[in-house]
Design an enzyme around this catalytic site. Structure first.
Site, short mmCIF file in Angstrom:
data_model
loop_
_atom_site.label_atom_id
_atom_site.label_comp_id
_atom_site.label_asym_id
_atom_site.label_seq_id
_atom_site.Cartn_x
_atom_site.Cartn_y
_atom_site.Cartn_z
N SER A 1 0.80 -1.07 -0.06
CA SER A 1 -0.14 -0.07 0.02
C SER A 1 0.80 1.05 0.09
CB SER A 1 -1.17 0.07 1.12
OG SER A 1 -0.65 0.90 2.28
N HIS B 1 -1.49 -0.87 -3.99
CA HIS B 1 -2.63 -0.57 -3.53
C HIS B 1 -2.53 0.95 -3.17
CE1 HIS B 1 -6.04 -1.50 -0.87
NE2 HIS B 1 -5.68 -0.64 0.19
N ASP C 1 -4.32 3.95 -1.49
CA ASP C 1 -5.02 4.40 -0.31
C ASP C 1 -5.53 5.86 -0.70
OD1 ASP C 1 -5.70 2.07 1.43
OD2 ASP C 1 -3.67 2.29 1.97
N GLY D 1 -7.98 4.01 8.13
CA GLY D 1 -7.42 5.39 8.58
C GLY D 1 -6.12 5.49 8.59
N GLY E 1 -0.21 0.35 10.19
CA GLY E 1 0.69 0.21 11.31
C GLY E 1 -0.12 -0.28 12.41
N ASP F 1 -7.01 -6.35 3.92
CA ASP F 1 -6.14 -5.00 4.13
C ASP F 1 -6.03 -4.62 5.94
OD1 ASP F 1 -5.00 -2.44 3.98
OD2 ASP F 1 -6.83 -1.76 2.90
N SER G 1 2.75 -1.04 6.34
CA SER G 1 3.98 -0.93 7.05
C SER G 1 4.86 -2.03 6.79
CB SER G 1 3.73 -0.67 8.50
OG SER G 1 2.50 -1.42 8.84
C1 DX5 Z 1 -5.94 1.51 6.12
C2 DX5 Z 1 -5.42 1.32 4.84
C3 DX5 Z 1 -4.55 0.13 4.64
C4 DX5 Z 1 -3.23 0.55 5.31
C5 DX5 Z 1 -2.47 -0.68 5.36
O1 DX5 Z 1 -6.99 2.46 6.33
O2 DX5 Z 1 -6.48 1.01 3.95
O3 DX5 Z 1 -4.27 0.04 3.22
O4 DX5 Z 1 -2.48 1.47 4.58
O5 DX5 Z 1 -1.23 -0.36 6.40
P1 DX5 Z 1 -0.79 -1.80 7.30
O6 DX5 Z 1 -0.41 -3.04 6.31
O7 DX5 Z 1 0.40 -1.00 7.83
O8 DX5 Z 1 -1.90 -2.03 8.18
ZN ZN Z 2 -6.30 0.27 1.87
#
Ligand code: DX5
Ligand code: ZN
Length: 218
Positions: free
Chosen positions: A7, A32, A34, A144, A147, A177, A200
């Site tokens: 992401s 991905h 966001d 949101g 991490g 996700d 992350s």
């Molecule tokens: C959260 C996002 C995710 C996030 C994933 O709102 O939709 O895509 O960036 O990050 P990690 O893998 O660190 O949870």
């Molecule tokens: Zn996402």
């Protein structure tokens, strides 16, 4: 084979084209993207212009995750950015007709259409839309930020959805996700996911190639 979609969220926007190029050369399936509007979730990041720029400057497939309150208003600009997947949030819509209208627009543009569901929304609420969908994005954290810790009860939601999809002979990707890393990704895949997001875990990984190869081998 499991698809991996690292992401954009933990990476600063001016480094995203380079990140996309790196992931492309390492064999990641998607980037991905966001998108947060500052209302659906507190944070605000990414927009259609930036996605278009990444698309023009790299070859990696783009998997756009729209976390916004009024996707119908901005959908056209995201379609114009020509990503491979556009995923909306079930919780963004008060009226099912508006959601259906958006799904039709995405499909007509020949872009894969996805629908995402937050951890506390009953899974069954997504079932009526399955005949229209190419992908369901199950959130394993509250949307949101990157991490956060993976919510364990998501594993049962993945299993339930996977069984329902198989029973009804749908051809739908299950993407998950939030909080996924090298240690828990196998469990996520064994529960029925065939595509995983890593924010992350990928951004902080010293050997990204090894992590990508590992996920794709599952
Ligand atoms: C959260 C996002 C995710 C996030 C994933 O709102 O939709 O895509 O960036 O990050 P990690 O893998 O660190 O949870
Ligand atoms: Zn996402």
């Amino acid at each position: 084979m499991t698809k991996i979609s690292p992401s954009t969220n933990p990476i600063s926007e001016n480094e995203l084209v380079n990140y996309a190029l790196e992931l492309q050369s390492l064999g990641a399936d998607y980037l991905h993207c966001d998108v947060m509007d500052g209302v659906f979730v507190e944070a605000k990041c990414l927009n259609a212009e930036k996605i278009k720029e990444i698309n023009l400057n790299s070859l990696i497939q783009l998997d756009v995750h729209l976390m916004m309150v009024t996707p119908i208003k901005q959908l056209k600009s995201y379609i114009k950015a020509r990503p491979n997947i556009i995923t909306l949030h079930l919780e963004s819509f008060k009226k099912p007709e508006t959601l259906l209208e958006c799904l039709v627009k995405i499909k007509k543009a020949k872009i894969l259409c996805g629908l995402s569901i937050k951890p506390n929304t009953p899974l069954e609420l997504i079932y009526p839309y399955l005949p229209m969908l190419d992908l369901v994005l199950i959130m394993s954290v509250e949307p949101g930020q990157s991490g956060q810790k993976f919510i364990e009860s998501t594993l049962n939601r993945i299993k339930t959805l996977s069984n329902h999809i198989t029973k009804n002979n749908f051809n739908i990707i299950i993407e998950v996700d939030g909080g996924i890393n090298k240690d828990n990704v196998k469990q996520v895949v064994e529960s029925g996911a065939n595509m995983v997001v890593m924010g992350s875990a990928m951004a902080n990984c010293k050997n990204r190639k090894e992590l990508i190869d590992y996920v794709r081998s599952l």
